[in-house]
Design a protein around this motif. Sequence first.
Motif, short mmCIF file in Angstrom:
data_model
loop_
_atom_site.label_atom_id
_atom_site.label_comp_id
_atom_site.label_asym_id
_atom_site.label_seq_id
_atom_site.Cartn_x
_atom_site.Cartn_y
_atom_site.Cartn_z
N THR A 43 0.84 -1.20 0.00
CA THR A 43 0.00 0.00 0.00
C THR A 43 0.88 1.25 0.00
O THR A 43 0.60 2.21 -0.73
N VAL A 47 0.94 4.07 -3.18
CA VAL A 47 0.64 5.52 -3.06
C VAL A 47 1.86 6.36 -3.43
O VAL A 47 1.73 7.38 -4.11
N LEU A 51 1.98 8.88 -6.65
CA LEU A 51 2.25 10.30 -6.44
C LEU A 51 3.42 10.77 -7.29
O LEU A 51 3.36 11.83 -7.94
N LYS A 62 -2.29 19.91 -6.33
CA LYS A 62 -1.92 19.21 -5.10
C LYS A 62 -2.64 17.86 -5.21
O LYS A 62 -3.79 17.83 -5.63
N TYR A 63 -1.95 16.80 -4.84
CA TYR A 63 -2.54 15.47 -4.99
C TYR A 63 -2.72 14.79 -3.64
O TYR A 63 -1.90 14.93 -2.74
N ILE A 64 -3.80 14.03 -3.56
CA ILE A 64 -4.02 13.14 -2.41
C ILE A 64 -4.30 11.77 -3.01
O ILE A 64 -5.18 11.62 -3.86
N VAL A 65 -3.54 10.77 -2.57
CA VAL A 65 -3.74 9.40 -3.08
C VAL A 65 -4.06 8.50 -1.91
O VAL A 65 -3.39 8.52 -0.89
N ASN A 66 -5.11 7.72 -2.07
CA ASN A 66 -5.54 6.81 -1.01
C ASN A 66 -5.63 5.40 -1.59
O ASN A 66 -6.17 5.21 -2.68
N CYS A 67 -5.10 4.41 -0.87
CA CYS A 67 -5.11 3.05 -1.39
C CYS A 67 -5.60 2.10 -0.29
O CYS A 67 -5.13 2.15 0.84
N SER B 145 -3.89 3.08 3.07
CA SER B 145 -2.74 3.98 3.16
C SER B 145 -3.03 5.24 2.34
O SER B 145 -3.63 5.17 1.28
N SER B 146 -2.60 6.39 2.85
CA SER B 146 -2.80 7.66 2.13
C SER B 146 -1.52 8.45 2.11
O SER B 146 -0.75 8.41 3.08
N ARG B 147 -1.34 9.18 1.03
CA ARG B 147 -0.20 10.08 0.98
C ARG B 147 -0.59 11.28 0.13
O ARG B 147 -1.43 11.16 -0.77
N ALA B 148 0.02 12.41 0.42
CA ALA B 148 -0.38 13.61 -0.32
C ALA B 148 0.82 14.47 -0.66
O ALA B 148 1.83 14.46 0.06
N ILE B 149 0.67 15.21 -1.74
CA ILE B 149 1.65 16.26 -2.04
C ILE B 149 0.88 17.57 -1.90
O ILE B 149 -0.02 17.87 -2.68
N TRP B 150 1.23 18.31 -0.86
CA TRP B 150 0.52 19.55 -0.59
C TRP B 150 1.40 20.46 0.24
O TRP B 150 2.59 20.22 0.37
N SER B 151 0.78 21.49 0.79
CA SER B 151 1.54 22.42 1.59
C SER B 151 1.31 22.11 3.07
O SER B 151 0.21 22.35 3.59
N SER B 154 -0.38 24.65 5.58
CA SER B 154 -1.79 25.03 5.54
C SER B 154 -2.73 23.84 5.39
O SER B 154 -3.87 23.89 5.85
N ASP B 155 -2.26 22.74 4.76
CA ASP B 155 -3.16 21.61 4.49
C ASP B 155 -3.02 20.57 5.58
O ASP B 155 -1.95 20.40 6.16
N PHE B 174 -9.78 15.36 4.33
CA PHE B 174 -8.62 16.15 3.93
C PHE B 174 -9.07 17.59 3.74
O PHE B 174 -10.10 17.84 3.12
N VAL B 176 -7.67 21.10 2.14
CA VAL B 176 -6.63 21.63 1.29
C VAL B 176 -6.88 23.12 1.06
O VAL B 176 -7.96 23.49 0.61
N TYR B 177 -5.89 23.93 1.35
CA TYR B 177 -6.05 25.38 1.23
C TYR B 177 -5.87 25.83 -0.22
O TYR B 177 -4.96 25.35 -0.92
N LYS B 178 -6.72 26.72 -0.67
CA LYS B 178 -6.58 27.21 -2.03
C LYS B 178 -5.56 28.35 -2.04
O LYS B 178 -5.84 29.44 -1.54
N GLU B 179 -4.40 28.07 -2.60
CA GLU B 179 -3.33 29.09 -2.63
C GLU B 179 -3.55 30.04 -3.79
O GLU B 179 -3.98 29.63 -4.84
#
Lengths: 115, 179
Positions: A43, A47, A51, A62-67, B145-151, B154-155, B174, B176-179
């Motif tokens: 998992t 992700v 990404l 901006k990306y959020i990935v959930n598995c 499982s989760s993963r993110a690319i953000w700030s 703020s997020d 989640f 997420v702030y609007k930049e």
Amino acid sequence: MEEYHSGDEVAFSPDDASNVVKECIEGIVGGVDYSQNKVNQWTASIVEHTLTQLVKQGKPFKYIVNCAVMQKSGAGLHTANSCYWDTTTDGSCTVRWENRTMYCVVSVFAVAIAL
Amino acid sequence: MQKEEKQLKGPQEKMKSTIRWKTSKEEPQRKSRTSSQIPIPRRCSSTWMMKKEPRGQKLPDQDEKLIHYQTIPERRFSTDRAHEIIKHIVDERLETVEYSCSCSGISKELSDCIKTAVKKLLYDRYKLVCYVAIGQLKDSVVNCSSRAIWSPTSDTFTEYIYKNRSLFAVCILFAVYKE
């Protein structure tokens, strides 16, 4: 910054994201049977890989990935999502994948960055 | 000689200039090796000014044209408040529910409900994504499982896991702030 599309707003493409996700899943758990010891690793890899590939496209999101990976044992699983965002620029896609021994559901959410 | 330093404010902040002039009629006392014996006429200060408008006045047109980018939210999203709301909604809704095919509709209803409730907290410029998964408790293992690319400044996100005799529910929100 040269990688980003500047000026015009770019809408999220669910088809492109879907292809990226499918390739990542196939690359990591394709042809493999469910294993309790490795599922954590899978998992996390799915992700992370997803990404990385999405970011390589160079789009201003901006990306959020959930598995979620579940063993096939007759139990049911339902997933749903609800989003409050700008429908003209933001988007999501969900990919459901399965093999003989497990299910894999990956959701990608993309939120646009204003440049 | 008295030495004064003046910093220009505003968009020119990066450029720091020092203006030295004689303000006292007393015998000058040298405090610095770099101080000049030749007094610099006051009118020279105007050459340092980048803005052409008179000192102390702002042209309204320029102010209106300035675009203020708020890259950081004034009020950061509170995960504690959101967690309380999610817990309250999920506990109340799933308390008497047994797993069945109708859980598909319940998961949609829950995600919508949670999103609407958190929207009422009125966090400015925050986009919300609510993910709900309801599964049957039946000798199976689910790994999420989760993963993110953000700030990260703020997020943020918050999650809640609920379990009763026949089902489990995973709710993730989640913000997420609007930049």
